[in-house]
Scaffold this motif. Structure first.
Motif, PDB file in Angstrom:
ATOM      1  N   ALA A  69       0.817  -1.209   0.000  1.00 39.43           N
ATOM      2  CA  ALA A  69       0.000   0.000   0.000  1.00 39.43           C
ATOM      3  C   ALA A  69       0.849   1.257   0.000  1.00 39.43           C
ATOM      4  O   ALA A  69       0.544   2.230  -0.694  1.00 39.43           O
ATOM      5  CB  ALA A  69      -0.939   0.002   1.211  1.00 39.43           C
ATOM      6  N   GLY A  70       1.933   1.239   0.785  1.00 43.68           N
ATOM      7  CA  GLY A  70       2.803   2.411   0.840  1.00 43.68           C
ATOM      8  C   GLY A  70       3.435   2.720  -0.504  1.00 43.68           C
ATOM      9  O   GLY A  70       3.446   3.873  -0.950  1.00 43.68           O
ATOM     10  N   PHE A  71       3.953   1.687  -1.156  1.00 48.70           N
ATOM     11  CA  PHE A  71       4.590   1.889  -2.454  1.00 48.70           C
ATOM     12  C   PHE A  71       3.561   2.278  -3.522  1.00 48.70           C
ATOM     13  O   PHE A  71       3.841   3.116  -4.384  1.00 48.70           O
ATOM     14  CB  PHE A  71       5.341   0.621  -2.873  1.00 48.70           C
ATOM     15  N   LEU A  72       2.361   1.678  -3.466  1.00 49.99           N
ATOM     16  CA  LEU A  72       1.317   2.027  -4.426  1.00 49.99           C
ATOM     17  C   LEU A  72       0.853   3.466  -4.246  1.00 49.99           C
ATOM     18  O   LEU A  72       0.581   4.171  -5.230  1.00 49.99           O
ATOM     19  CB  LEU A  72       0.128   1.065  -4.266  1.00 49.99           C
ATOM     20  N   ALA A  73       0.765   3.913  -2.982  1.00 51.57           N
ATOM     21  CA  ALA A  73       0.365   5.294  -2.722  1.00 51.57           C
ATOM     22  C   ALA A  73       1.401   6.273  -3.255  1.00 51.57           C
ATOM     23  O   ALA A  73       1.055   7.333  -3.780  1.00 51.57           O
ATOM     24  CB  ALA A  73       0.157   5.505  -1.221  1.00 51.57           C
ATOM     25  N   ASP A  74       2.690   5.926  -3.131  1.00 47.81           N
ATOM     26  CA  ASP A  74       3.738   6.784  -3.667  1.00 47.81           C
ATOM     27  C   ASP A  74       3.690   6.824  -5.196  1.00 47.81           C
ATOM     28  O   ASP A  74       3.970   7.852  -5.815  1.00 47.81           O
ATOM     29  CB  ASP A  74       5.119   6.279  -3.222  1.00 47.81           C
ATOM     30  N   LYS A  75       3.316   5.703  -5.807  1.00 48.15           N
ATOM     31  CA  LYS A  75       3.355   5.607  -7.271  1.00 48.15           C
ATOM     32  C   LYS A  75       2.088   6.140  -7.936  1.00 48.15           C
ATOM     33  O   LYS A  75       2.150   6.879  -8.920  1.00 48.15           O
ATOM     34  CB  LYS A  75       3.584   4.146  -7.684  1.00 48.15           C
ATOM     35  N   PHE A  76       0.915   5.762  -7.407  1.00 49.52           N
ATOM     36  CA  PHE A  76      -0.349   6.087  -8.075  1.00 49.52           C
ATOM     37  C   PHE A  76      -1.164   7.161  -7.361  1.00 49.52           C
ATOM     38  O   PHE A  76      -2.153   7.651  -7.917  1.00 49.52           O
ATOM     39  CB  PHE A  76      -1.213   4.827  -8.212  1.00 49.52           C
ATOM     40  N   GLY A  77      -0.782   7.522  -6.160  1.00 50.12           N
ATOM     41  CA  GLY A  77      -1.537   8.504  -5.401  1.00 50.12           C
ATOM     42  C   GLY A  77      -2.416   7.849  -4.350  1.00 50.12           C
ATOM     43  O   GLY A  77      -2.928   6.734  -4.538  1.00 50.12           O
ATOM     44  N   ALA A  78      -2.587   8.551  -3.239  1.00 51.94           N
ATOM     45  CA  ALA A  78      -3.314   7.987  -2.098  1.00 51.94           C
ATOM     46  C   ALA A  78      -4.789   7.716  -2.413  1.00 51.94           C
ATOM     47  O   ALA A  78      -5.348   6.702  -2.013  1.00 51.94           O
ATOM     48  CB  ALA A  78      -3.202   8.937  -0.910  1.00 51.94           C
ATOM     49  N   LYS A  79      -5.418   8.621  -3.148  1.00 47.85           N
ATOM     50  CA  LYS A  79      -6.855   8.514  -3.372  1.00 47.85           C
ATOM     51  C   LYS A  79      -7.233   7.248  -4.134  1.00 47.85           C
ATOM     52  O   LYS A  79      -8.182   6.546  -3.758  1.00 47.85           O
ATOM     53  CB  LYS A  79      -7.347   9.749  -4.134  1.00 47.85           C
ATOM     54  N   LYS A  80      -6.496   6.924  -5.203  1.00 53.01           N
ATOM     55  CA  LYS A  80      -6.817   5.735  -6.000  1.00 53.01           C
ATOM     56  C   LYS A  80      -6.697   4.463  -5.179  1.00 53.01           C
ATOM     57  O   LYS A  80      -7.530   3.553  -5.275  1.00 53.01           O
ATOM     58  CB  LYS A  80      -5.906   5.667  -7.222  1.00 53.01           C
ATOM     59  N   VAL A  81      -5.648   4.392  -4.365  1.00 56.77           N
ATOM     60  CA  VAL A  81      -5.438   3.191  -3.548  1.00 56.77           C
ATOM     61  C   VAL A  81      -6.548   3.060  -2.508  1.00 56.77           C
ATOM     62  O   VAL A  81      -7.068   1.965  -2.264  1.00 56.77           O
ATOM     63  CB  VAL A  81      -4.053   3.220  -2.874  1.00 56.77           C
ATOM     64  N   MET A  82      -6.948   4.164  -1.904  1.00 57.79           N
ATOM     65  CA  MET A  82      -8.037   4.119  -0.920  1.00 57.79           C
ATOM     66  C   MET A  82      -9.361   3.717  -1.564  1.00 57.79           C
ATOM     67  O   MET A  82     -10.177   3.017  -0.954  1.00 57.79           O
ATOM     68  CB  MET A  82      -8.169   5.469  -0.212  1.00 57.79           C
ATOM     69  N   TYR A  83      -9.603   4.162  -2.789  1.00 60.93           N
ATOM     70  CA  TYR A  83     -10.803   3.760  -3.533  1.00 60.93           C
ATOM     71  C   TYR A  83     -10.920   2.232  -3.614  1.00 60.93           C
ATOM     72  O   TYR A  83     -11.948   1.641  -3.286  1.00 60.93           O
ATOM     73  CB  TYR A  83     -10.731   4.292  -4.965  1.00 60.93           C
ATOM     74  N   VAL A  84      -9.840   1.620  -4.087  1.00 60.33           N
ATOM     75  CA  VAL A  84      -9.838   0.159  -4.240  1.00 60.33           C
ATOM     76  C   VAL A  84     -10.009  -0.514  -2.885  1.00 60.33           C
ATOM     77  O   VAL A  84     -10.776  -1.480  -2.739  1.00 60.33           O
ATOM     78  CB  VAL A  84      -8.529  -0.305  -4.916  1.00 60.33           C
ATOM     79  N   ALA A  85      -9.307  -0.005  -1.879  1.00 61.56           N
ATOM     80  CA  ALA A  85      -9.344  -0.613  -0.552  1.00 61.56           C
ATOM     81  C   ALA A  85     -10.758  -0.647   0.015  1.00 61.56           C
ATOM     82  O   ALA A  85     -11.243  -1.694   0.456  1.00 61.56           O
ATOM     83  CB  ALA A  85      -8.408   0.143   0.389  1.00 61.56           C
ATOM     84  N   ILE A  86     -11.433   0.487  -0.004  1.00 59.54           N
ATOM     85  CA  ILE A  86     -12.752   0.549   0.622  1.00 59.54           C
ATOM     86  C   ILE A  86     -13.779  -0.266  -0.165  1.00 59.54           C
ATOM     87  O   ILE A  86     -14.699  -0.851   0.411  1.00 59.54           O
ATOM     88  CB  ILE A  86     -13.218   2.012   0.795  1.00 59.54           C
ATOM     89  N   THR A  87     -13.627  -0.347  -1.477  1.00 57.25           N
ATOM     90  CA  THR A  87     -14.536  -1.172  -2.283  1.00 57.25           C
ATOM     91  C   THR A  87     -14.404  -2.638  -1.915  1.00 57.25           C
ATOM     92  O   THR A  87     -15.400  -3.351  -1.737  1.00 57.25           O
ATOM     93  CB  THR A  87     -14.243  -0.979  -3.783  1.00 57.25           C
ATOM     94  N   VAL A  88     -13.168  -3.095  -1.772  1.00 52.81           N
ATOM     95  CA  VAL A  88     -12.920  -4.507  -1.450  1.00 52.81           C
ATOM     96  C   VAL A  88     -13.447  -4.843  -0.057  1.00 52.81           C
ATOM     97  O   VAL A  88     -14.180  -5.828   0.118  1.00 52.81           O
ATOM     98  CB  VAL A  88     -11.413  -4.831  -1.544  1.00 52.81           C
ATOM     99  N   PHE A  89     -13.082  -4.031   0.963  1.00 51.98           N
ATOM    100  CA  PHE A  89     -13.491  -4.448   2.304  1.00 51.98           C
ATOM    101  C   PHE A  89     -14.984  -4.260   2.559  1.00 51.98           C
ATOM    102  O   PHE A  89     -15.566  -4.952   3.398  1.00 51.98           O
ATOM    103  CB  PHE A  89     -12.633  -3.810   3.403  1.00 51.98           C
ATOM    104  N   THR A  90     -15.638  -3.379   1.807  1.00 48.75           N
ATOM    105  CA  THR A  90     -17.095  -3.257   1.933  1.00 48.75           C
ATOM    106  C   THR A  90     -17.786  -4.499   1.390  1.00 48.75           C
ATOM    107  O   THR A  90     -18.722  -5.039   2.007  1.00 48.75           O
ATOM    108  CB  THR A  90     -17.592  -2.006   1.183  1.00 48.75           C
TER     109      THR A  90
END
Length: 442
Positions: A69-90
Motif C-alpha cells: 500500500a505504501g509503495f502504491l500510494a507513492d506511485k499512483f496517489g493515495a486517493k486511487k489506492v483508498m478507492y480500491v481498498a474501501i470497495t474490497v473491504f465493503t
C-alpha cells in the motif's frame, strides 16, 4: 474570488475530517466481526485456537497489504489506492453475513485484511501531503482517534442493531454495513484529492488559501537512482528498525486486547450481548482523549515521541496484568481497569505514527510508513494467535484469560525497552541531511 477563499480556508482540516470518517468506516467492518466473535464462535462451533487463527490470518494479510500500500500510494496517489481498498473491504464485509464454515470465514478474513490493509498508508500519505511539518503530530493524532472512536461506538451500534432489528441475530448486521462503505466511497470521490496543488489546478481551491510552502505537496518526481538513495536512508537507519519493533509490540497489545475483549467479557465474566457492547466500548471512549493528549504532548510540550511512549508502555504493564485477574462479578473494578487500559495502551498511538512523517521527506514517507506498519502489523498477527493458545478452558467450558493478559503485559514491557533504546535526535539529523541533499539536487 472572495467566496472561493472563504470556502477554501483551512480546507486541509476538511480533508482530515473526511479521512477520519472514512477510516471509522474501515473500523466498523473489522470491529463488527470482533464484537460478535463469541457468538460467531458458538454458531460455527469454533475452538479458542481456531478463533485465534481467524484473528491472526486477518492481520497477516493486513500486514502484507501495508507494505504494498505504501509503495502504491507513492506511485499512483493515495486517493486511487483508498478507492480500491474501501470497495474490497465493503464487499467482503457484506458477504461475511453468509459465512457457514471455518474455511469460508478464513478466506473472508484474508480478503478483509487485504482490503483494509491498503487503506492506512495512503491515508497517512494524504495527511503528509496536506499538512505542514509542524502540524503533522496533531493531524496524525486526530486521525488516530478514529481507532478509538470506532471501537467505542461500533460495539454499541452493531449490538443494538442486532437486538432491536434482528432479534439478536448477528448475520444481517453485516449486510447493513455495506451502507457506510458506499458513503465512504462517495466522500472520497467528492471531497478528497492527493494534494492541494491538484485541487488548485482543478479550480476547486484558490491559490491563496491557507496552505503554506512547507505543505505544498507537489512532490518532486525522483529518478530511480534518487529513489534508491532515498529509500536507503530509512532502510539503513537503525532507529527505523527499533521504531518498527516498538510499533510491533504496541500493535500486538492493542489488537490482542481488542480481539479477545468481547470473548473475555462474555465467557469469563458472563456478560450478555447488551452488557458486553457497553463494557467493550469503555476502553475506547478514554482512548480518544489519550490519543489527542499524546499528540499534543509530542508537538507542544515534550517535542519527542519517546517520553510519551514510556508513560504509555510502563503504565500499561500493571493494569493489563490486573485486568486478567479480576474476579467474576466485580464489575466496578473491571470497568475501572478497562478505562485505564484504554488510556495507557492508546496514549502513544498518535505520536508513534507522527514519528515517521516528522522523520523522513514526503517523497518516501508513504513507503517508510507502509514498510514499518507492515512489519509492525505482524505483532497484530502474532498476538491473537498466541493468546488463543493461552486461554484456559475448564471442564465445564468456562474460559480463563488471566495468562492472556499477563502475555500482553510482558509485550508492553518489551515496547518500553524499545522506547528507551530509540534515539530520536540521531534520526532527526538523518532526516534533515536527506532534505538538504534533495534541495541541493533540485
Amino acid at each position: 474570488m472572495s467566496t472561493i477563499v472563504k470556502k477554501a480556508w483551512g480546507y486541509r482540516y476538511a480533508v482530515l475530517v473526511i479521512l477520519w470518517l472514512v477510516y471509522i468506516i474501515n473500523y466498523f467492518d473489522r470491529m463488527a466481526v470482533l464484537t460478535f466473535l463469541p457468538f460467531i464462535q458458538k454458531d460455527l462451533n469454533l475452538t479458542p485456537v481456531e478463533v485465534g487463527q481467524l484473528a491472526s490470518v486477518f492481520f497477516f494479510a493486513y500486514a502484507a497489504a501495508q507494505i504494498s500500500a505504501g509503495f502504491l500510494a507513492d506511485k499512483f496517489g493515495a486517493k486511487k489506492v483508498m478507492y480500491v481498498a474501501i470497495t474490497v473491504f465493503t464487499f467482503v464485509t457484506a458477504v461475511t453475513g453468509m459465512v457457514k464454515t471455518f474455511g469460508q470465514f478464513l478466506a473472508l478474513r484474508i480478503g478483509l485484511g487485504l482490503g483494509e490493509g491498503h487503506h492506512f498508508a495512503p491515508a497517512i500519505r494524504a495527511i503528509n501531503n496536506w499538512f505542514p511539518h509542524k502540524e503533522r503530530g496533531r493531524a496524525v493524532s486526530f486521525f488516530a482517534t478514529s481507532w478509538a472512536v470506532a471501537p467505542a461506538i461500533v460495539p454499541v451500534i452493531v449490538t443494538s442493531i442486532s437486538i432491536y432489528f434482528f432479534s439478536g441475530n448477528w448475520r444481517p448486521v453485516f449486510y447493513v454495513l455495506a451502507i457506510p462503505g458506499a458513503i465512504g466511497i462517495f466522500l472520497l470521490w467528492r471531497f478528497i484529492a492527493d494534494s492541494p496543488k491538484e485541487m488548485i489546478a482543478k479550480g476547486k481551491l484558490s491559490k491563496d488559501q491557507d496552505i503554506d510552502g512547507d505543505n505544498d505537496s507537489s512532490v518532486r518526481k525522483l529518478s530511480k537512482e534518487e529513489k534508491r538513495k532515498s529509500y536507503g536512508v530509512f532502510m539503513k537507519d537503525v532507529n527505523f528498525y527499533v521504531f518498527t519493533l516498538c510499533l510491533f509490540c504496541q500493535l500486538a497489545v492493542y489488537w490482542g486486547t481488542t480481539t479477545w475483549l468481547t470473548s473475555f467479557l462474555v465467557t469469563q465474566h458472563g456478560l450478555n450481548l447488551k452488557e458486553m457492547g457497553l463494557f467493550a466500548s469503555a476502553p475506547y471512549i478514554v482512548a480518544f482523549f489519550a490519543m489527542m493528549l499524546g499528540g499534543w504532548l509530542m508537538d507542544n510540550v515534550l517535542h519527542r515521541m519517546k517520553p510519551v511512549a514510556l508513560i504509555g508502555y510502563i503504565c500499561s504493564i500493571p493494569v493489563l496484568w490486573m485486568l486478567g485477574a479480576v474476579e467474576k462479578g466485580n464489575t466496578g473494578l473491571l470497568l475501572t481497569l478497562l478505562l485505564l487500559v484504554g488510556f495507557f495502551v492508546n496514549l502513544n498511538f498518535g505520536s508513534i505514527y507522527a514519528y515517521l512523517p516528522k522523520l523522513y521527506p514526503k517523497e518516501v514517507v508513504g513507503s517508510a510508513t507502509g514498510l514499518a506498519n507492515g512489519i509492525g502489523q505482524m505483532g497484530a498477527f502474532v498476538s491473537p494467535l498466541v493468546a488463543g493458545y493461552l486461554v484456559k478452558v475448564g471442564a465445564n467450558g468456562a474460559q480463563d484469560f488471566s495468562r492472556v493478559f499477563i502475555f500482553f503485559a510482558i509485550v508492553s514491557a518489551v515496547a518500553a525497552v524499545c522506547a528507551i533504546i530509540l534515539k530520536e535526535n540521531k534520526a532527526n539529523n538523518v532526516s534533515v541531511k536527506l532534505i538538504n541533499n534533495e534541495k541541493s539536487i533540485s
